[in-house]
Design a protein around this motif. Structure first.
Motif, PDB file in Angstrom:
ATOM      1  N   GLY A   1     -60.640  18.131  -6.972  1.00 60.19           N
ATOM      2  CA  GLY A   1     -61.989  17.573  -6.906  1.00 60.19           C
ATOM      3  C   GLY A   1     -61.993  16.067  -7.098  1.00 60.19           C
ATOM      4  O   GLY A   1     -62.724  15.338  -6.408  1.00 60.19           O
ATOM      5  N   THR A   2     -61.163  15.582  -8.022  1.00 63.06           N
ATOM      6  CA  THR A   2     -61.080  14.139  -8.242  1.00 63.06           C
ATOM      7  C   THR A   2     -60.511  13.438  -7.016  1.00 63.06           C
ATOM      8  O   THR A   2     -60.994  12.378  -6.606  1.00 63.06           O
ATOM      9  N   THR A   3     -59.490  14.040  -6.419  1.00 71.16           N
ATOM     10  CA  THR A   3     -58.909  13.456  -5.204  1.00 71.16           C
ATOM     11  C   THR A   3     -59.917  13.486  -4.057  1.00 71.16           C
ATOM     12  O   THR A   3     -59.988  12.543  -3.250  1.00 71.16           O
ATOM     13  N   LEU A   4     -60.717  14.554  -3.978  1.00 74.02           N
ATOM     14  CA  LEU A   4     -61.740  14.649  -2.939  1.00 74.02           C
ATOM     15  C   LEU A   4     -62.726  13.479  -3.033  1.00 74.02           C
ATOM     16  O   LEU A   4     -63.218  12.981  -2.015  1.00 74.02           O
ATOM     17  N   GLY A   5     -63.006  13.009  -4.246  1.00 74.53           N
ATOM     18  CA  GLY A   5     -63.899  11.871  -4.400  1.00 74.53           C
ATOM     19  C   GLY A   5     -63.353  10.619  -3.739  1.00 74.53           C
ATOM     20  O   GLY A   5     -64.092   9.874  -3.080  1.00 74.53           O
ATOM     21  N   ILE A   6     -62.038  10.367  -3.885  1.00 75.51           N
ATOM     22  CA  ILE A   6     -61.431   9.198  -3.243  1.00 75.51           C
ATOM     23  C   ILE A   6     -61.387   9.372  -1.730  1.00 75.51           C
ATOM     24  O   ILE A   6     -61.583   8.412  -0.973  1.00 75.51           O
ATOM     25  N   VAL A   7     -61.138  10.613  -1.276  1.00 74.39           N
ATOM     26  CA  VAL A   7     -61.170  10.886   0.164  1.00 74.39           C
ATOM     27  C   VAL A   7     -62.549  10.565   0.732  1.00 74.39           C
ATOM     28  O   VAL A   7     -62.677   9.891   1.769  1.00 74.39           O
TER      29      VAL A   7
END
Length: 586
Positions: A255-261
Motif C-alpha cells: 500500500g505504501t509503494t502504491l502511494g508512490i506509484v
C-alpha cells in the motif's frame, strides 16, 4: 542567469514572497526589491501557446503552489500520526521507518543529485533545439528508466545487505527480519521516485507547476487509506518469525509503494496535455558532459551525508526500541517551520543571488545573504524557543492515540524539544549552501558536509557508548544540532574568505535582540504551563498546555519585535496586516 532567460514580474504580481534585497544596499524603497525573477517561458513546440501571459500566470500559480505545499505537509503529517496510532512507536515503526527510507537513499545515489545539477538546466536549454527539446527529453527518459530499473532490481536483490548496514543486529530491540521484509516491498519505489522526479522536472521546465505540487497529496491520501486498511485487517503483524505472506505486512508494504506509484503516474496525463509523446530513443547526449564535474561533487555530497545517516541509524537501532521513530518524527516536526518559512524565503531569494553571482555583483550578493540570515534569525529563534518548551506537550497530546503509549510519546516530545537548538543553524546552513550553488560552486558544500560528518560520527559513537538506551536518541539529536552549528560557522568563514565583509555585526545585533525577546517568551510560556492544574491529568493537561504555551510563547517575542519595528520583521507584520484587511473586507 542572463537577461535572455529571465523576466521581472511587476510588483503587483509578485504574490506572497519575501523581499530579497538588503535595504541598506540602496536608497530605494524596501518594497522595490520584492519583485520575483522567474524563468522566461520557452518558445518551443512543446510549450507552444504558453508564452503570452505566462509570467502573470506563473505569478498567480505561486499562491496555488503554496497551498498545495501546505496541504501536502498537513496530509503527510496526518499519515505519520495515523502510522503511530496503528502500529505504535516501537520496533514495528522503527523497522518501517528504516525500510521506507531506503528507496529515497538509493534514488538519491542513482539519480537525485544528477537530476538537480544536470537534468533541469539541460531541459531548459534543450528548448532551443530545432524540435523544442523533444528528442533530448525522450533520450533522457529512456536513459533514466533503464538506470532506475536496473538500480531498483539490484536494490531489491540486496535488501538484506541494506538491513545489515543500517540496523544494529546486536541490539535485542531491533528486528532485522521485519526491516528486510518491508524493504523487499518498499524498494520498488525507487523506480517511481525517479519517474516522479523526472516528469516533475520536465513539466516545471515547461512552466507547468500544479500537478507536481499536488501529486504528493495523492500519495499521502493513498498511504492514509493503506493504514486504515491495515488497522481493520484482523490479526497481528508477526515478528518472530516474520512471514512475507502476512496480510498485514503485505498491506503495509504494498500500500505504501502504491502511494508512490500513484504520485508518479498521475503526472503522465499532465505531460500528455503539453503535447509531448514518449518513444524510446537510445544514445548518450554529449551535453551532459558539460555538467559532469558539478554532478560529481553533488553526488559526493549525497554520499557523505548518507554515511552520517548510516551511523545515526545504527546508533539509534542500538538503543531502546522506538528511537528511530522518535528521531524521525521529531525531525519531521523540527523541519516543519523551515519547510513553510525557510523554503519560501530561499525560493524568492535564490534567483536574485544567482543573478548577482553571475554578474559578479558581490555587494548585492552579500546584501541578500545578510538579509536572509537576519530574517531567518527573527523567524526561527522564537520558534526554537517555543519548541523547547512545548515539545513534550506536543508529543503527549498527539502521539498517545491508538497504540501510542505515554512513555513513547513523552520521549518523542522531549526529542523534539532537544532538536530545537538546531533549527536556526540548520536554516543558515541551507542558506549558505544555496549561496555557493548560486556561485556555481558545488565543491565547497560537499567539503562542508564532509567536515560536519567527520565531527558528528565520533560524537554519535560516544552517545552509544556513554548513554543508556533510553537517552541515546536525545544525544543523537544534540549531535545533529552540533553538526549544523559547525556547518553554519564553517560556511560563514568560507563565505567571508570568498566574499569579504558579510556585515556580521548587524546580524549579531539582530540575533541578540531576538534572543532577548525569545527568552521573555520562554518565561511567559513556562509560567503559563505551571498555571495549568496537575489535577487535569497528564494527557488532558498536555492538550491545555500546548495551545496556551505555544500561543503565548510566540505572541510575546513576535509582538515585541513588531513593537521594536525591527526592519527584518517588517515583512511579517505587513503580511499579517494584509491578511487582516482581506478578512475585514469579507
Amino acid at each position: 542567469m542572463d537577461d535572455e532567460a529571465t523576466v521581472f514580474l511587476p510588483s503587483g504580481l509578485r504574490g506572497p514572497h519575501w523581499p530579497t534585497r538588503d535595504p541598506d544596499v540602496s536608497r530605494r524603497a524596501y518594497d522595490e526589491f520584492a519583485g520575483q525573477i522567474v524563468a522566461r517561458p520557452p518558445a518551443s513546440p512543446v510549450s507552444a501557446g504558453r508564452g503570452a501571459g505566462a509570467g502573470s500566470s506563473l505569478a498567480r500559480s505561486s499562491g496555488r503552489m503554496a497551498v498545495a505545499s501546505a496541504v501536502s505537509r498537513v496530509t503527510g503529517f496526518v499519515a505519520k500520526l495515523l502510522l503511530a496510532a496503528v502500529v505504535g512507536a516501537g520496533v514495528v515503526n522503527d523497522s518501517f521507518t528504516v525500510a521506507n527510507t531506503l528507496p529515497n537513499i538509493v534514488f538519491e545515489l542513482l539519480f537525485g543529485g544528477v537530476l538537480a545539477s544536470i537534468v533541469v538546466p539541460l531541459l531548459v536549454r534543450s528548448h532551443d533545439d530545432p524540435d523544442g527539446g523533444r528528442a533530448y527529453t525522450q533520450r533522457l527518459i529512456t536513459m533514466a528508466l533503464v538506470l532506475l530499473a536496473v538500480g531498483t532490481a539490484v536494490a531489491v536483490a540486496i535488501a538484506p545487505l541494506f538491513t545489515a548496514l543500517y540496523v544494529d543486529k546486536s541490539s535485542a530491540t531491533a528486528n532485522p527480519g521485519l526491516t528486510t521484509a518491508l524493504a523487499y516491498l518498499l524498494l520498488p519505489q525507487i523506480l517511481f521516485y525517479g519517474l516522479f522526479a523526472l516528469l516533475s522536472a520536465i513539466l516545471n521546465a515547461q512552466n507547468v507547476f500544479g500537478p507536481p505540487a499536488w501529486a504528493p497529496v495523492l500519495n499521502n491520501v493513498v498511504v492514509t487509506g493503506t493504514l486504515v486498511v491495515f488497522a481493520v485487517v484482523p490479526g497481528e503483524l508477526t515478528l518472530d518469525p516474520v512471514h512475507m505472506s502476512d496480510p498485514k505486512l503485505l498491506v503495509l508494504g504494498l500500500g505504501t509503494t502504491l502511494g508512490i506509484v500513484a504520485q508518479a503516474v498521475v503526472l503522465i496525463p499532465a505531460l500528455l496535455r503539453t503535447g509531448f509523446r514518449f518513444r524510446w530513443r537510445w544514445g548518450f547526449d554529449p551535453r551532459i558532459k558539460e555538467f559532469g564535474g558539478l554532478a560529481a561533487w553533488i553526488l559526493g555530497y549525497v554520499v557523505v551525508s548518507h554515511v552520517g545517516f548510516v551511523i545515526t541509524t545504527r546508533v539509534l537501532t542500538g538503543g531502546n526500541s522506538g528511537g528511530v521513530t522518535a528521531y524521525s518524527y521529531a525531525s519531521l516536526l523540527f523541519q516543519l517551520p523551515y519547510g513553510i518559512l525557510g523554503v519560501s524565503l530561499l525560493t524568492a531569494l535564490m534567483p536574485r543571488m544567482s543573478r548577482a553571482a553571475a554578474d559578479g555583483d558581490t555587494v548585492s550578493l552579500v546584501g541578500d545573504l545578510s538579509l536572509a540570515s537576519r530574517m531567518s534569525t527573527v523567524l526561527f529563534v522564537p520558534i526554537s524557543a517555543v519548541l523547547a518548551v512545548v515539545g513534550t506537550p506536543i508529543g503527549i497530546a498527539i502521539f498517545t492515540w491508538g497504540r501510542g503509549t505515554l512513555d513513547d510519546a513523552e520521549r518523542l516530545g522531549q526529542t523534539l524539544a532537544v532538536s530545537a537548538v538546531g533549527l536556526l543553524p540548520f536554516a543558515l546552513v541551507m542558506l549558505q549552501l544555496r549561496v555557493f550553488y548560486a556561485m556555481k560552486d558545488a565543491r565547497t558544500p560537499t567539503l562542508i558536509m564532509l567536515v560536519m560528518t567527520a565531527v558528528k560520527i565520533p560524537l554519535l559513537l560516544l552517545c552509544r557508548g556513554l548513554l543508556d538506551g533510553e537517552h541515546v536518541v536525545y544525544g543523537v539529536m544534540l549531535v545533529n544540532g552540533a553538526g549544523f552549528v559547525v556547518g553554519a560557522v564553517l560556511g560563514q568563514v568560507w563565505l567571508w574568505v570568498r566574499l569579504g565583509h558579510l556585515r556580521s555585526k548587524r546580524s549579531l545585533r539582530v540575533g541578540l535582540i531576538t534572543l532577548s525577546v525569545s527568552g521573555l517568551g520562554v518565561v511567559a510560556a513556562v509560567l503559563a504551563g505551571r498555571a495549568v492544574p496537575a489535577s487535569l491529568g497528564v494527557i488532558p493537561g498536555a492538550w491545555v498546555k500546548l495551545p496556551v504555551q505555544g500561543l503565548l510563547g510566540m505572541a510575546v517575542p513576535f509582538g515585541l519585535l513588531a513593537l521594536l519595528k525591527l526592519p527584518e520583521f517588517t515583512p511579517v507584520t505587513r503580511r499579517v496586516a494584509g491578511l487582516r484587511r482581506r478578512f475585514a473586507a469579507r
